[in-house]
Design a protein around this motif. Sequence first.
Motif, PDB file in Angstrom:
ATOM      1  N   GLN A 571       2.180  -6.762 -19.539  1.00  0.00           N
ATOM      2  CA  GLN A 571       2.892  -5.587 -18.722  1.00  0.00           C
ATOM      3  C   GLN A 571       2.700  -6.050 -17.312  1.00  0.00           C
ATOM      4  O   GLN A 571       3.079  -5.104 -16.378  1.00  0.00           O
ATOM      5  N   LEU A 572       1.647  -6.746 -17.089  1.00  0.00           N
ATOM      6  CA  LEU A 572       1.185  -6.859 -15.569  1.00  0.00           C
ATOM      7  C   LEU A 572       2.238  -7.221 -14.598  1.00  0.00           C
ATOM      8  O   LEU A 572       2.136  -6.968 -13.482  1.00  0.00           O
ATOM      9  N   PRO A 573       3.149  -8.140 -15.114  1.00  0.00           N
ATOM     10  CA  PRO A 573       4.314  -8.417 -14.251  1.00  0.00           C
ATOM     11  C   PRO A 573       5.267  -7.182 -13.704  1.00  0.00           C
ATOM     12  O   PRO A 573       5.189  -7.316 -12.364  1.00  0.00           O
ATOM     13  N   ARG A 574       5.401  -6.564 -14.514  1.00  0.00           N
ATOM     14  CA  ARG A 574       6.315  -5.044 -14.284  1.00  0.00           C
ATOM     15  C   ARG A 574       5.190  -4.359 -13.269  1.00  0.00           C
ATOM     16  O   ARG A 574       5.733  -3.598 -12.260  1.00  0.00           O
ATOM     17  N   LEU A 575       4.229  -4.209 -13.546  1.00  0.00           N
ATOM     18  CA  LEU A 575       3.293  -3.570 -12.814  1.00  0.00           C
ATOM     19  C   LEU A 575       3.104  -4.128 -11.259  1.00  0.00           C
ATOM     20  O   LEU A 575       2.908  -3.344 -10.252  1.00  0.00           O
ATOM     21  N   LEU A 576       3.051  -5.670 -11.168  1.00  0.00           N
ATOM     22  CA  LEU A 576       3.031  -6.195  -9.629  1.00  0.00           C
ATOM     23  C   LEU A 576       4.239  -5.726  -9.086  1.00  0.00           C
ATOM     24  O   LEU A 576       4.241  -5.410  -7.880  1.00  0.00           O
ATOM     25  N   LEU A 577       5.436  -5.874  -9.705  1.00  0.00           N
ATOM     26  CA  LEU A 577       6.812  -5.467  -9.185  1.00  0.00           C
ATOM     27  C   LEU A 577       6.718  -3.813  -8.648  1.00  0.00           C
ATOM     28  O   LEU A 577       7.255  -3.590  -7.505  1.00  0.00           O
ATOM     29  N   PHE A 578       6.104  -3.191  -9.467  1.00  0.00           N
ATOM     30  CA  PHE A 578       6.063  -1.748  -8.959  1.00  0.00           C
ATOM     31  C   PHE A 578       4.987  -1.534  -8.015  1.00  0.00           C
ATOM     32  O   PHE A 578       5.562  -0.709  -7.030  1.00  0.00           O
ATOM     33  N   ALA A 579       4.083  -2.379  -7.900  1.00  0.00           N
ATOM     34  CA  ALA A 579       3.176  -2.177  -6.563  1.00  0.00           C
ATOM     35  C   ALA A 579       3.783  -2.855  -5.501  1.00  0.00           C
ATOM     36  O   ALA A 579       3.510  -2.032  -4.474  1.00  0.00           O
ATOM     37  N   ASP A 580       4.721  -3.710  -5.531  1.00  0.00           N
ATOM     38  CA  ASP A 580       5.413  -4.033  -4.263  1.00  0.00           C
ATOM     39  C   ASP A 580       6.342  -3.042  -3.963  1.00  0.00           C
ATOM     40  O   ASP A 580       6.684  -2.829  -2.686  1.00  0.00           O
ATOM     41  N   HIS A 581       7.071  -2.464  -4.931  1.00  0.00           N
ATOM     42  CA  HIS A 581       8.050  -0.863  -4.497  1.00  0.00           C
ATOM     43  C   HIS A 581       6.930  -0.009  -3.719  1.00  0.00           C
ATOM     44  O   HIS A 581       7.608   0.456  -2.953  1.00  0.00           O
ATOM     45  N   VAL A 582       5.992   0.327  -4.433  1.00  0.00           N
ATOM     46  CA  VAL A 582       4.955   1.184  -3.661  1.00  0.00           C
ATOM     47  C   VAL A 582       4.700   0.828  -1.938  1.00  0.00           C
ATOM     48  O   VAL A 582       4.758   1.455  -1.278  1.00  0.00           O
ATOM     49  N   GLU A 583       4.505  -0.388  -2.011  1.00  0.00           N
ATOM     50  CA  GLU A 583       3.958  -1.096  -0.666  1.00  0.00           C
ATOM     51  C   GLU A 583       5.369  -0.825   0.156  1.00  0.00           C
ATOM     52  O   GLU A 583       5.349  -0.571   1.490  1.00  0.00           O
ATOM     53  N   ARG A 584       6.595  -1.027  -0.429  1.00  0.00           N
ATOM     54  CA  ARG A 584       7.751  -1.040   0.439  1.00  0.00           C
ATOM     55  C   ARG A 584       8.039   0.585   0.887  1.00  0.00           C
ATOM     56  O   ARG A 584       8.558   0.921   1.876  1.00  0.00           O
ATOM     57  N   MET A 585       7.760   1.387  -0.066  1.00  0.00           N
ATOM     58  CA  MET A 585       7.743   2.911   0.234  1.00  0.00           C
ATOM     59  C   MET A 585       6.989   3.373   1.415  1.00  0.00           C
ATOM     60  O   MET A 585       7.124   4.184   2.207  1.00  0.00           O
ATOM     61  N   ARG A 586       5.915   2.670   1.560  1.00  0.00           N
ATOM     62  CA  ARG A 586       4.772   2.832   2.649  1.00  0.00           C
ATOM     63  C   ARG A 586       5.364   2.573   4.051  1.00  0.00           C
ATOM     64  O   ARG A 586       5.084   3.150   4.863  1.00  0.00           O
ATOM     65  N   ARG A 587       6.113   1.675   4.046  1.00  0.00           N
ATOM     66  CA  ARG A 587       6.886   1.343   5.430  1.00  0.00           C
ATOM     67  C   ARG A 587       8.111   2.151   5.624  1.00  0.00           C
ATOM     68  O   ARG A 587       8.577   2.411   6.555  1.00  0.00           O
ATOM     69  N   ARG A 588       8.676   2.902   4.524  1.00  0.00           N
ATOM     70  CA  ARG A 588       9.957   3.523   4.718  1.00  0.00           C
ATOM     71  C   ARG A 588       9.435   4.913   4.902  1.00  0.00           C
ATOM     72  O   ARG A 588      10.158   5.832   5.667  1.00  0.00           O
ATOM     73  N   LEU A 589       8.459   5.597   4.297  1.00  0.00           N
ATOM     74  CA  LEU A 589       8.210   6.955   4.382  1.00  0.00           C
ATOM     75  C   LEU A 589       7.127   7.320   5.380  1.00  0.00           C
ATOM     76  O   LEU A 589       6.352   6.426   5.754  1.00  0.00           O
ATOM     77  N   ALA A 590       7.153   8.564   5.767  1.00  0.00           N
ATOM     78  CA  ALA A 590       5.898   8.871   6.866  1.00  0.00           C
ATOM     79  C   ALA A 590       4.644   8.720   6.080  1.00  0.00           C
ATOM     80  O   ALA A 590       4.624   9.107   4.779  1.00  0.00           O
ATOM     81  N   PRO A 591       3.755   8.688   6.789  1.00  0.00           N
ATOM     82  CA  PRO A 591       2.283   8.447   6.085  1.00  0.00           C
ATOM     83  C   PRO A 591       2.113   9.843   5.139  1.00  0.00           C
ATOM     84  O   PRO A 591       1.463   9.386   3.937  1.00  0.00           O
ATOM     85  N   PRO A 592       2.010  10.732   5.795  1.00  0.00           N
ATOM     86  CA  PRO A 592       1.861  11.981   4.771  1.00  0.00           C
ATOM     87  C   PRO A 592       2.525  12.179   3.543  1.00  0.00           C
ATOM     88  O   PRO A 592       2.197  12.567   2.449  1.00  0.00           O
ATOM     89  N   VAL A 593       3.574  11.840   3.617  1.00  0.00           N
ATOM     90  CA  VAL A 593       4.641  11.990   2.467  1.00  0.00           C
ATOM     91  C   VAL A 593       4.350  10.929   1.459  1.00  0.00           C
ATOM     92  O   VAL A 593       4.386  11.042   0.253  1.00  0.00           O
ATOM     93  N   TRP A 594       4.148   9.620   2.044  1.00  0.00           N
ATOM     94  CA  TRP A 594       3.777   8.414   1.080  1.00  0.00           C
ATOM     95  C   TRP A 594       2.373   8.699   0.477  1.00  0.00           C
ATOM     96  O   TRP A 594       2.189   8.472  -0.587  1.00  0.00           O
ATOM     97  N   GLN A 595       1.415   9.320   1.207  1.00  0.00           N
ATOM     98  CA  GLN A 595       0.176   9.663   0.711  1.00  0.00           C
ATOM     99  C   GLN A 595       0.297  10.665  -0.505  1.00  0.00           C
ATOM    100  O   GLN A 595      -0.282  10.613  -1.521  1.00  0.00           O
ATOM    101  N   GLN A 596       1.292  11.563  -0.268  1.00  0.00           N
ATOM    102  CA  GLN A 596       1.450  12.771  -1.344  1.00  0.00           C
ATOM    103  C   GLN A 596       2.115  11.928  -2.617  1.00  0.00           C
ATOM    104  O   GLN A 596       1.586  12.302  -3.557  1.00  0.00           O
ATOM    105  N   HIS A 597       3.004  11.276  -2.563  1.00  0.00           N
ATOM    106  CA  HIS A 597       3.514  10.741  -3.610  1.00  0.00           C
ATOM    107  C   HIS A 597       3.067   9.405  -4.124  1.00  0.00           C
ATOM    108  O   HIS A 597       2.922   9.509  -5.546  1.00  0.00           O
ATOM    109  N   TRP A 598       2.440   8.408  -3.311  1.00  0.00           N
ATOM    110  CA  TRP A 598       2.023   7.159  -3.868  1.00  0.00           C
ATOM    111  C   TRP A 598       0.610   6.804  -3.841  1.00  0.00           C
ATOM    112  O   TRP A 598       0.430   5.729  -4.278  1.00  0.00           O
ATOM    113  N   GLY A 599       0.043   7.692  -2.883  1.00  0.00           N
ATOM    114  CA  GLY A 599      -1.380   7.358  -2.463  1.00  0.00           C
ATOM    115  C   GLY A 599      -2.273   7.163  -3.585  1.00  0.00           C
ATOM    116  O   GLY A 599      -3.006   5.935  -4.039  1.00  0.00           O
TER     117      GLY A 599
END
Length: 642
Positions: A571-599
Amino acid sequence: MARRGERRPRPAARAKSSPVTPAAIGIRSRAEVTRTRTVMAKIDPGAFRCPALAAQLADAWLDHAAKNALRRTSSQRAAVVQFCDFAGPRLAELGHDPASVRLESEDVDLTEVIYAWEQHLPTRYPAQSSMPYYLASALLNLIDHAARRNPRIPGKLRDRAGGATVLPKSGGQVLDEFTNRERLALKQQAMEDVRALEIRLAAGRELLKAGQDPRIAGWQSTANLLWAARHGILTTDNLRDNLPAHARYWPQELRDVRQSQSGYGAGRRGLVTGVSRLLLPREIDLHPFRVLLLLAMTDCTPEELHHLALDEIEFSAEGARIVQTKNRAERIRADFHLTDSPAAQDQVVEAAFFAGAGRWDVPGLLRRLVAVNDLTREVFDCEPWLFTAVEVVKQGSLEARFASLLYAGRRLTDWISAHDQLDVSHPHDARRLRKTAKTTRVAALGGTLSDLAGDDHHIQVFAGHYAHGTTAHTLAARAVTSAQRKVFDRLLAKPVLVMPDAEHRLGEQETADAMGVTAHQGQALRDGELDMGLTNCKEPMNSPHTGPGKPCHVAPAMCMVCPNAVVFVSQLPRLLLFADHVERMRRRLAPPVWQQHWGDKAKALAELFEECAEHIPAAREQIAAGGVDLDLPLGMRTEYDR
């Protein structure tokens, strides 16, 4: 009709009377009625160096009490007495004649005397005492009352009386409950003392049957002295007239029955005390009942229990109905206490009763306390208080009266100190027994503050007077620690990583036990039946995020911070894709919001990738080959990605 010339001339108009009537002469007094007696509260102005000032304050005391219908004015009276004791010498030091000083005096600054008295008051009381505050407030209230009726009082004194005292109101000594060890020790000792008292009274009553009138049969027999106590003729004067002057010439049985074998209790007075205690309970004998009742009656204060009268107790086969009066709150209420057994106790045999066969519940203890004083009420014409005791008065005779339990040798601390085996912390205060009963109930019930307050308190009262106890604090700390542990366990939770060589053995019992799952769950994990998209799940119907019995609806967003998650290397490939999605959210969301949802998810993914770093290159190759897709629910994107 009067004829001309017969009309009498009108008298000259009288001069208007002074608004201030001269102070009366003599002792001021008023009757104050309590539940136990009527006392005369007095103030003698002539006893002070400033009699005129004392007379005015005493008059204000009486008028204030009458106008406000006060039943007790001990604080006001004490304030007048103590202030006048202080003001006389103080005025003399300032160069004034204390005897001529009045509230209206313009040449004397009484406000400064009041300030000096307020500074002096705390030196007379313990550091935690509130008496200085109450006394100073009472004096200012009396002067303010007098100023409202006397316009000649100077404005400065009038303003001072209308203000507040400079003394702070102390919170008083915080009483903690007895420890559980102390509670059990007090309860056990009280039960033993109740049994011993009943056995002693039973033996005395049995010996009384053989007694005769000592004026005929002689005074050198214990049985005859018991007869004298029963008929009210046992006094030190009668013993002086009929026994040898020194105790060593008395019969041995009289020397054995004395209060003590040496000292103050070895003489005639000690003999009267020793004989009476074989028939009639003393104040020290009532403390065991008080201890047991306060530990059993969580809805009764020491004041309410202590001042119970017999007509306020109604017994029935089911229990006892008690009408309780709380003086401080001026509240009367009735409570019903059930007996431990529905069997009626009215026909209890006296011999068995005094042998200790009575019950230990509230109705049983009340019946036993009433029974031990039955003879007291036959011998003496006393008021029907539940706590009635017989003591030797100054004249050397026996007297039955309300047991105040306040005098030296008769207090709760004296009863505790009389038992060397009782190691009980100070202070020995009956209020601690009530707090102990309350906190025992807290330990038994648990629950919220409103649950613990029960029906006899407001939440604020319980929180201010009972919730500060050590037991309540300990339970609160345990509750907070438990809640924190659950939060920390959830925060620190991470999936279980299963290596490829262990995947095919998940159906075996040994491997399943090591993972904390059943063999059936292990087989389902191995066969992919519990795949939640990103990870597998041990118990989809028992998620810590949705509650037991409900399907988990937060997968796959919360899987990386869930203790139920199980990750296979496949299941690691899907988890790596999920990690990439989380990093994209870091660039899209405000830091407090990203930390609350994805940190927390990003941190869990990083730890997982570090743990299986040797498998990451192969997983990246699968992603590059285009054979892996990441399917995230639309609801997850709506909730977490904005």
